[in-house]
Structures are given as C-alpha cells and as structure tokens.
Motif scaffolding. Structure first.
Motif, PDB file in Angstrom:
ATOM      1  N   SER A  23       4.326   8.582   4.443  1.00 19.39           N
ATOM      2  CA  SER A  23       4.273   7.624   3.461  1.00 19.39           C
ATOM      3  C   SER A  23       5.687   7.448   2.891  1.00 19.39           C
ATOM      4  CB  SER A  23       3.303   7.914   2.341  1.00 19.39           C
ATOM      5  OG  SER A  23       1.940   7.874   2.870  1.00 19.39           O
ATOM      6  N   ALA A  59       0.817  -1.205  -0.129  1.00 19.60           N
ATOM      7  CA  ALA A  59       0.195  -0.074  -0.136  1.00 19.60           C
ATOM      8  C   ALA A  59       0.975   1.180  -0.058  1.00 19.60           C
ATOM      9  CB  ALA A  59      -0.955  -0.093   1.385  1.00 19.60           C
ATOM     10  N   THR A  60       2.118   1.115   0.726  1.00 19.50           N
ATOM     11  CA  THR A  60       2.766   2.436   0.828  1.00 19.50           C
ATOM     12  C   THR A  60       3.304   2.789  -0.574  1.00 19.50           C
ATOM     13  OG1 THR A  60       3.294   1.829   3.095  1.00 19.50           O
ATOM     14  CG2 THR A  60       4.943   3.243   1.812  1.00 19.50           C
ATOM     15  N   CYS A 111      -4.642   0.707   3.145  1.00 16.95           N
ATOM     16  CA  CYS A 111      -4.580   2.111   2.710  1.00 16.95           C
ATOM     17  C   CYS A 111      -5.158   3.125   3.620  1.00 16.95           C
ATOM     18  CB  CYS A 111      -4.898   2.260   1.236  1.00 16.95           C
ATOM     19  SG  CYS A 111      -3.584   1.579  -0.066  1.00 16.95           S
ATOM     20  N   GLN A 137      -8.871   0.498  -0.391  1.00 15.70           N
ATOM     21  CA  GLN A 137      -7.817  -0.540  -0.758  1.00 15.70           C
ATOM     22  C   GLN A 137      -7.178  -0.968   0.612  1.00 15.70           C
ATOM     23  OE1 GLN A 137      -5.050   1.015  -3.656  1.00 15.70           O
ATOM     24  NE2 GLN A 137      -3.594  -0.575  -3.177  1.00 15.70           N
ATOM     25  N   CYS A 165      -1.608   3.724  -3.371  1.00  8.71           N
ATOM     26  CA  CYS A 165      -3.202   3.600  -2.899  1.00  8.71           C
ATOM     27  C   CYS A 165      -4.170   4.192  -3.697  1.00  8.71           C
ATOM     28  CB  CYS A 165      -3.231   4.555  -1.371  1.00  8.71           C
ATOM     29  SG  CYS A 165      -2.509   3.280  -0.029  1.00  8.71           S
ATOM     30  N   VAL A 214      -4.035   6.871   3.894  1.00  6.98           N
ATOM     31  CA  VAL A 214      -4.750   7.939   3.072  1.00  6.98           C
ATOM     32  C   VAL A 214      -5.093   8.802   4.283  1.00  6.98           C
ATOM     33  CG1 VAL A 214      -6.639   8.306   1.793  1.00  6.98           C
ATOM     34  CG2 VAL A 214      -5.366   6.464   1.090  1.00  6.98           C
TER      35      VAL A 214
END
Length: 459
Positions: free
Chosen positions: A413, A298-299, A312, A309, A303, A316
């Motif tokens: 992130s 995800a990082t 995420c 997701q 995302c 996010v």
C-alpha cells in the motif's frame, strides 16, 4: 586514479557521462591492490596491464599484475561473486515462483473443479522454455553482442506489430487492460517482448546519439541528437498506453530513462521531459477513469471504510495477508486469503501470499534476493568496457528493479494498485519467459568481462 584508469576512461565511449563518479566509486572502492606485486609486474606485458585497468578479480586467478582484495564485505564488489550470484538468484526466484504459484492457485482451481497442479504445471513449462532460451543466449556469449545489435531493431518492430494487434479483434481485455493477444489458443502479452526489445535497441541508438552530440554545442542541439531513441520511447509508450496498461507504461518509461541518462542525454531536458510526461501520465492515472481514481484515493485514504469501500477490497485483503503472516508465517500452503478472498493472488498480489505463508522473514529474503540481483547487474555493468553492453545490462537492471519496486509497493500500500507482476515469481508465461531471456542476455554479456572470463576458463 591510476594512469591505467585514465587510459581506460579516454578509450571508452563518452556514453557513460552520468556514471563516471559511480564507476570511480565502485572500481576504486574495491580495488585494493598490492603495490609490491604491481611494481614487480609493471613491465611484464601489455595484456596484463590492460586487464588490470579493468579491475582485477578478487579470487587471485585473474591474469593481472595486481591482485584485488575482496575479503570480507568487499566481496560484494567481486565481479565473479556477482556473476555466480546472479545465476543463483535467478534460479532461486524462479523455483520459488513455481512453488508459490502452486500454493496461491491450487485452492481456487480445485473449487472450480480443475486440477490443483494446472497453473503450477504451466509455470514449470514456461520456466523450462525461458531457461532453455536463456542458456542458449549464454552459450552464444562469444558473439552475442553483435547478434543482439543486429537483431535489436527487428525484435522491436516485431513487438510493435504485435502490440498493434492487441487493438484489433485479436486483442484480449483483462481487468480493463487490452494488452494481450490470443492466437491459436495461446494467450500472451506483447508488451513483455517490447520491454526486452527496448533494452536491446535503445542502448545502440543512445550510443550513436552520444557520439553525434559531441560535435554539437548547446544542450538543445545535443538533445536533438537523441531524436531516434526519444521517438522510439514515445512510440512504445503510446502503443501500450492505447491498451490502458498504465503499469507496463511506467516500466517502459523507466527503461527509456535509464538508457537516456546513461547515454549522456542533457539532464536539464531529461528532467523537463519527465515533468511534462509525468504530469500528463499522473493526470491520466488519477482522472482518466473512475476505477483508477478510486484505487488512488483508496490507497492514500487508508480505506477506513474497510473492504467494502470502493477500490479497497484488494488493498485491505493484501494487508490482511501480510499482517496474518507475522514473523515466520502461517506455513507454506496454509494461506487463508488465497481462498478466493484476495484477487490476483497468483499474479500481481503473490507477494502478499509470500508474506502470509513465509512471514516477515520470507518476505525480506525475497526482497534481499532482488537487491542482490540488481546490485550485481550494476556492479558488472560499471566494470564493463563495452558501452553497449553496459547500457543493456543497466536497462535490464532498471526494468527488473523498477517493476519489483512497483509490485511490492502496491502490495504494501505504498503505491496505488497497478497491474504489474513480480518478476520471476508471478504466474504468467510471457512475463517469465522474456524475463529469463533478459537474464540470459545479462549473464552472457557478463561472461565477456575479463575477470569473469579468466575465472570461467580455469573451471
């Protein structure tokens, strides 16, 4: 390098092999002495000459023959400035932490029918306990080194015992990590004690190993001289890893690497060990569980599917918080993401709330405070003539600096989500108390430095 510097270099333990160049840069870069004063005072007394060899203080009050020029930007090299700077930064970050814990937790507490001041009240109590412990350590600075040396192994074994208990029925699992103990209604994290214990015990073992390695030929035999600190690091790492707390494992590894590097551990073997251990931990981090794999992907996937997701949601909403803060922030207490949108808003992601409420300016100021703290620790450590004290301070600097980097890297992130609190700021009793105790140890050891000691005597 002057003859005094050469005498200092010869008399100091060979432990700081890897930092010789850094020592030269720091001490010579800031030491702009008045040659005329130096010539006049050349034969005054041995004490003046010895203290002068450790770099004189820049305020003109040091009992030294020469006088260092710390005017303007050179003041960042002033150990007295760093001493007071460390105290200011620790107090400022702790105070900011109390405010931000209240701001980030009050909404969810009220929604749950609890007092909005519950978590902030706990944080105040934890801060007072940590400050009392830290001040007590500072007050004993005259003989704190011997006390720390004598108690370091006891503290380490105690932390190991507590960490083992987390794997029993007394252990508490939070967010998939079994790293907490609940005894008599009190919940705490033994790994925090282990961090401090490693900062106290490993410097002692690497000092002894460094002396022993001088009689060995070949990097392999020299590396074998360090079997005690390496075994200590391995046991500590495995105990924490057994509870699946990858974030704390990384911090423990960072402390160990700093101690081994400063202690003169052969670099070839150190890099080889890092490659092997890093590869194993990396594999465990990415493929060890579906949750970790999802967070990793995800990082670095961006995302694109939004908060829905897998892995995420927290990432996010952390970005939403930072983005909505803008330059100056939405105002203290006005965060929208803390309204049960951002998970762990008072803990691991409290920096996101800082960015939202205080804006880019506030976030940068927090980072600047941490940079001042780490730099001041390094600056004072490199000027100390006691190898053990040097290594302890550098280990604490590595601990706080690395953990801060990981926490902020996760929120922004740059790194996958790893559960690590922001030192001095995030909610949590054991982390805050132990970190303040570590700061007290650093400040106490700093008071033994000639320039700082001379200044404090005149106040």
């Amino acid at each position: 390098m002057t003859r005094t510097d050469n005498r200092r270099k010869k008399s100091s333990d060979s432990q700081l092999k890897g930092l010789d160049r850094a020592v030269a840069i720091v001490t010579q870069g800031s030491r702009l002495e008045d040659e005329n004063l130096g010539r006049k005072a050349k034969g005054r007394n041995k004490t003046s000459d010895r203290v002068r060899g450790n770099v004189s203080g820049g305020n003109g009050n040091s009992p030294t023959a020469g006088r260092a020029n710390y005017s303007g930007w050179r003041n960042i090299f002033n150990p007295v400035f760093c001493y007071h700077g460390m105290i200011f930064v620790v107090i400022a970050l702790t105070f900011l932490g109390i405010i931000m814990v209240f701001s980030s937790s009050s909404v969810s507490l009220v929604a749950a029918g609890l007092s909005a001041f519950r978590d902030a009240g706990k944080q105040i109590i934890f801060a007072l306990i940590g400050l009392v412990i830290g001040l007590g350590i500072v007050g004993l600075s005259g003989w704190s080194v011997n006390l720390i040396r004598n108690l370091s192994l006891i503290i380490l074994l105690f932390s190991w015992g507590l960490q083992l208990l987390t794997l029993t029925k007394l252990g508490v699992t939070i967010n998939g990590n079994r790293g907490w103990l609940s005894i008599a209604g009190v919940q705490f994290q033994p790994a925090e004690i282990m961090k401090l214990a490693l900062c106290l015990w490993m410097p002692l073992t690497v000092t002894l190993a460094s002396r022993k390695s001088q009689n060995q030929e070949g990097s392999r035999k020299k590396a074998l001289s360090y079997w005690i600190p390496v075994l200590t690091l391995a046991i500590s790492f495995i105990l924490v890893l057994a509870g699946k707390d990858l974030g704390t494992c990384l911090v423990i590894a960072a402390i160990g690497i700093v101690a081994l590097y400063v202690g003169g551990f052969p670099l070839g073997w150190l890099f080889a060990g890092l490659l092997v251990a890093g590869g194993a931990v990396g594999y465990f981090a990415v493929f060890g569980s579906e949750n970790r794999r999802a967070r990793f992907l995800a990082t670095y996937s961006g995302c694109l599917g939004g908060p829905s997701q897998l892995g995420c949601y927290q990432i996010v909403h952390g970005k939403y918080a930072l983005a909505s803060g803008g330059l100056m922030g939405v105002g203290l207490g006005a965060s929208r993401e803390k309204w049960n949108y951002l998970p762990e808003a008072k803990n691991d992601f409290i920096f996101a709330v800082i960015g939202e409420e205080l804006g880019y300016v506030g976030a940068v100021l927090v980072i600047l405070l941490f940079l001042i703290l780490i730099w001041c620790m390094i600056n004072i450590a490199l000027r100390s003539t006691d190898p053990y004290a040097q290594t302890v301070i550098l280990c604490v600097a590595g601990w706080i600096g690395f953990q801060t980097f990981i926490n902020i890297g996760v929120v922004t992130s740059l790194l996958p989500v790893i559960g690590l609190p922001l030192p001095f700021i995030s909610a949590g009793g054991s982390a805050l108390i132990i970190t303040l105790a570590a700061a007290g140890i650093v400040i106490g050891l700093s008071r033994r430095q000639p320039e700082i000691r001379a200044t404090l005597k005149k106040q």
